[in-house]
Structure formats: structure tokens, C-alpha cells
Scaffold this active site. Structure first.
Site, PDB file in Angstrom:
ATOM      1  N   LEU A  45       9.106 -12.276  22.778  1.00 41.81           N
ATOM      2  CA  LEU A  45       9.038 -11.691  24.116  1.00 41.81           C
ATOM      3  C   LEU A  45      10.125 -10.641  24.282  1.00 41.81           C
ATOM      4  CD1 LEU A  45       8.322 -14.893  26.206  1.00 41.81           C
ATOM      5  CD2 LEU A  45       6.790 -12.945  25.884  1.00 41.81           C
ATOM      6  N   HIS A  59      13.927 -20.059  15.802  1.00 41.19           N
ATOM      7  CA  HIS A  59      13.331 -21.336  16.212  1.00 41.19           C
ATOM      8  C   HIS A  59      12.879 -22.020  14.930  1.00 41.19           C
ATOM      9  CE1 HIS A  59      13.039 -20.475  20.570  1.00 41.19           C
ATOM     10  NE2 HIS A  59      12.747 -19.251  20.217  1.00 41.19           N
ATOM     11  N   ASN A 114      21.375 -17.912  26.715  1.00 36.04           N
ATOM     12  CA  ASN A 114      20.276 -18.807  27.143  1.00 36.04           C
ATOM     13  C   ASN A 114      20.263 -20.116  26.364  1.00 36.04           C
ATOM     14  OD1 ASN A 114      19.359 -17.437  24.822  1.00 36.04           O
ATOM     15  ND2 ASN A 114      17.210 -17.596  25.424  1.00 36.04           N
ATOM     16  N   HIS A 147      16.645  -8.431  30.793  1.00 33.79           N
ATOM     17  CA  HIS A 147      15.345  -8.737  30.185  1.00 33.79           C
ATOM     18  C   HIS A 147      14.302  -8.146  31.130  1.00 33.79           C
ATOM     19  CE1 HIS A 147      12.490 -11.309  27.755  1.00 33.79           C
ATOM     20  NE2 HIS A 147      11.746 -10.876  28.756  1.00 33.79           N
ATOM     21  N   LYS A 152      23.940 -11.166  31.924  1.00 34.98           N
ATOM     22  CA  LYS A 152      22.532 -11.043  31.543  1.00 34.98           C
ATOM     23  C   LYS A 152      21.613 -11.436  32.690  1.00 34.98           C
ATOM     24  CE  LYS A 152      18.813 -10.988  28.921  1.00 34.98           C
ATOM     25  NZ  LYS A 152      18.439 -10.795  27.554  1.00 34.98           N
ATOM     26  N   HIS A 212      20.636 -14.028  19.441  1.00 36.76           N
ATOM     27  CA  HIS A 212      20.655 -15.445  19.817  1.00 36.76           C
ATOM     28  C   HIS A 212      21.240 -16.236  18.658  1.00 36.76           C
ATOM     29  CE1 HIS A 212      17.989 -14.836  23.346  1.00 36.76           C
ATOM     30  NE2 HIS A 212      17.559 -13.821  22.615  1.00 36.76           N
ATOM     31  N   LEU A 213      22.397 -16.857  18.903  1.00 36.46           N
ATOM     32  CA  LEU A 213      23.031 -17.653  17.843  1.00 36.46           C
ATOM     33  C   LEU A 213      22.815 -19.143  18.045  1.00 36.46           C
ATOM     34  CD1 LEU A 213      26.470 -15.812  17.377  1.00 36.46           C
ATOM     35  CD2 LEU A 213      24.382 -15.580  16.004  1.00 36.46           C
ATOM     36  N   ARG A 214      22.318 -19.537  19.234  1.00 35.81           N
ATOM     37  CA  ARG A 214      22.096 -20.973  19.545  1.00 35.81           C
ATOM     38  C   ARG A 214      23.412 -21.755  19.474  1.00 35.81           C
ATOM     39  NH1 ARG A 214      17.443 -18.903  21.408  1.00 35.81           N
ATOM     40  NH2 ARG A 214      15.823 -18.666  19.863  1.00 35.81           N
ATOM     41  N   ALA A 254       8.765 -18.374  21.541  1.00 35.06           N
ATOM     42  CA  ALA A 254       8.867 -16.927  21.306  1.00 35.06           C
ATOM     43  C   ALA A 254      10.170 -16.624  20.592  1.00 35.06           C
ATOM     44  CB  ALA A 254       8.837 -16.185  22.642  1.00 35.06           C
TER      45      ALA A 254
END
Ligand code: DOR
Ligand code: ZN
Length: 346
Positions: A219, A251, A41, A136, A99, A15-17, A263
Site C-alpha cells: 500500500l 511480513h 507503526n 501516507h 507521521k 519499516h524495521l519492526r 501489505a
């Protein structure tokens, strides 16, 4: 052994945001990894090839000068995903995978899939063109205990999907249970699994014993020690169906340390050091390169990276920073709770 040389690793789930967070976390992934599967996401999620193109451009412009890093883009599957867009994105080389998030399974998954029947036309196209589906693997039913959600997903979704569409290439992501390891190991279809660094290092005690520790909450949640041991055995087995996907998921500390905390565990800065330690402890350093650098490209049908990474071992433990600063606030780095003697030296 004082150092080892391996082919430059790839991260098959990160996750790189976006925005300031992307700018702060991307250099840590780009430093050690040649490629990464970029989770879609965001808010809103990356659901179309046009959105993937725009996100890829933002990632490339946030890269440090001279970085050797190729972001592999992923489309977030919804019940409205257009099979023609998926096909065009894959065939142009822009999009690597799709995904599947069961709706409500995790961070920003509200637009995920509720009814698998609705996405079959997309999955059929993917099976035809050989495009991998990243999954997932947790059910979200409120009556299923959170520690059982992965095992129930295998029975209710993953196994039936394999019967319905055996040609579909599937990656069960961030597996956390012995049931998942056993299921993948015996599968005859094109099924692989990623394993995170943190699930190889911690069990659920890290999160819950001696006080609640939000920085170890992710998660799928970490499970019992017997499950962690099964994951380690899979990672060091040399079986090419198991490879690294860090699920490094930053986060800010305020977002982690609240009544309903997010998470995700941020492991990008020390992942390779932690992995070298785990593999050394298991007397399996010779299997590290397969897990981090060879098995993933083989599954994704991509060449192995040309560049190499050297990891070196010190006589005394290496220290890592506790956190990084980002434009959105501080982000705590994964603390493996044990001495790490390895570091990436070049
Ligand atoms: O721990 C997690 N964090 N698991 C996920 O599936 C999502 C991720 C995130 O985006 O923060
Ligand atoms: Zn993830």
C-alpha cells in the site's frame, strides 16, 4: 560502465519492526544506508518521545557490531498527540519527523487521524519549528476505488493542508501516481516526495496478472504502467524534491500468503542493486546519487553522509536469495522479475 561510486545512501522511509523481526531485517538496511526514517507503526504505535527513545535504543542494540547507521525517529500522529511533546522531541534531536496515517489506511493504522482539525495544533507547532510531516497519502473512504485513493487524497487533504498551513514541510511518501508527481513538481510550498524501489519496477500486473501474487501487494498498491513511467521520470529527473524511501516492509510468508494477506514488500537486501539497474536502463546513472544520497538530506536539512558506496556491474545477472529467515518465520525478498546486473561491492 563497470562500477560507480556514490555518497552513502539514506532510506527516507523504512519499516524495521521490533523484536526478532528487527534483529533479522535491520542488518540489511544498516549495511547499505547511513540513516533511515523509521516508521512508527508498531503495535502499539510509537506515539510519544519516550516511546521513540525506547524504540531507538532497541534498534541500536540490535545493530551488528561496527555498523554505521543512525535511525531517525518518527512519531505516529494521533488526535491526542501533545504538541509540547512533539516540540521537545524535535528540539532535543531525538525525533526527526511526525507521521500522518489516515485512520485505517494501512498496516497498524487504526490509531491514525480521522479529523484533520484535531491535529492542527500539532501541525502548527511543526510548521513553526520546521519539523517535517511524513504523509501516507491515501483516503480511506470505502466508496473511493483503491486505485484512486492517492489522487483523491491530494485533492481532499494534501492541497487544502498546503493552503491552510503553507509553511509546514511535508513529505508525500511512497507516491504511486502521475497525479502525485505532477502535483509535487508544480508545488511552490516545502513539499517533497519519496518513491520506493518496487514502485519504480512493477506495475499492477505484477500483482494480478497470471495469478494473484501476494508478494507484490503493498500500500499504496502499484498502479498502471503509465504511472510507473511517471515515477521513473521523476526519480531520474534530478529534481531534488524526489528521493528514495524504500518502504521496505517485511511480513512473514504465512502472514502474506493467507486469505487476507498483509501489505508490504521487503526490498532492503536488493534495493540498491535494483535502483542501479533502473537508472542504467534509463541512461541516468549520473542521477542515482542525487536520488539516493543527496536530495533527502537537503530536504531534511541534514549533512550528506561522508562515507561512499561502490556499486559494480557484472556481465551476467546477479542472483539474490529468495528469502531471509527470521525468528518469526521466513520473509520473501522482492523479486524484480528481470535480470539485475548490479550489486553493492563496498
Ligand atoms: O505496504 C505497506 N506496508 N504499506 C504501508 O503503508 C505499511 C506497510 C507495513 O507496515 O507493512
Ligand atoms: Zn511504509
Amino acid at each position: 560502465m563497470t562500477h560507480i561510486t556514490i555518497k552513502r545512501p539514506d532510506d527516507w522511509h523504512v519499516h524495521l519492526r521490533d523484536g526478532d523481526m528487527l534483529k533479522a531485517v535491520l542488518p540489511h538496511t544498516a549495511k547499505d544506508f547511513g540513516r533511515a526514517i523509521i516508521m512508527p507503526n508498531l503495535v502499539p504505535p510509537v506515539t510519544t518521545s519516550a516511546m521513540a527513545q525506547a524504540y531507538r535504543d532497541r534498534i541500536l542494540s540490535a545493530l551488528p557490531d561496527g555498523a554505521d547507521f543512525n535511525p531517525l525517529m518518527v512519531l505516529y500522529l494521533t488526535e491526542d498527540t501533545d504538541p509540547a511533546d512533539v516540540r521537545a522531541g524535535f528540539e532535543s534531536g531525538l525525533v526527526t519527523a511526525v507521521k500522518l496515517y489516515p485512520a485505517g489506511a494501512t498496516t497498524n493504522s487504526a490509531s491514525g487521524v480521522r479529523n484533520m482539525d484535531k491535529v492542527m495544533p500539532v501541525l502548527e507547532v511543526m510548521a513553526e519549528i520546521g519539523m517535517p510531516l511524513c504523509v501516507h497519502g491515501e483516503v480511506t473512504d470505502s466508496d473511493i476505488d483503491i486505485f484512486d485513493r492517492e489522487a483523491v487524497f491530494i485533492d481532499r487533504v494534501l492541497d487544502p493542508l498546503g493552503r491552510r498551513l503553507p509553511e509546514l514541510r511535508v513529505v508525500a511518501e511512497h507516491i504511486t501516481t502521475k497525479q502525485a508527481v505532477d502535483y509535487i513538481a508544480q508545488a511552490s510550498r516545502a513539499l517533497a516526495a519519496t518513491i520506493t524501489t518496487h514502485h519504480l519496477m512493477i506495475n499492477r500486473n505484477a500483482m494480478l496478472a497470471g495469478g494473484i501474487k501476494p508478494h507484490y501487494y503493498c500500500l499504496p498498491v502499484a498502479k498502471r504502467e503509465m504511472h510507473r513511467k511517471a515515477l521513473v521520470a521523476a526519480a531520474i529527473s534530478g529534481d531534488p524534491r524526489f528521493f528514495l524511501g524504500t518502504d521496505s516492509a517485511p511480513h512473514t510468508d504465512p502472514n502474506k500468503l493467507q486469505e487476507c494477506g498483509c501489505a508490504g514488500i521487503f526490498t532492503a537486501p536488493n534495493t540498491m542493486a535494483c535502483l542501479a539497474q533502473i537508472f542504467e536502463d534509463e541512461d541516468a546513472l549520473d542521477k542515482l546519487e542525487g536520488f539516493t544520497s543527496l536530495h533527502g538530506p537537503a530536504f531534511y536539512r541534514l549533512p550528506v553522509n561522508d562515507a561512499e558506496m561502490v556499486l559494480s556491474r557484472s556481465d551476467s545477472p546477479v542472483t539474490f536469495p529468495d528469502r531471509i529467515e527470521t525468528g518469526e518465520g521466513p520473509v520473501t525478498i522482492f523479486d524484480p522479475m528481470r535480470p539485475i546486473y548490479w550489486q553493492v561491492s563496498s
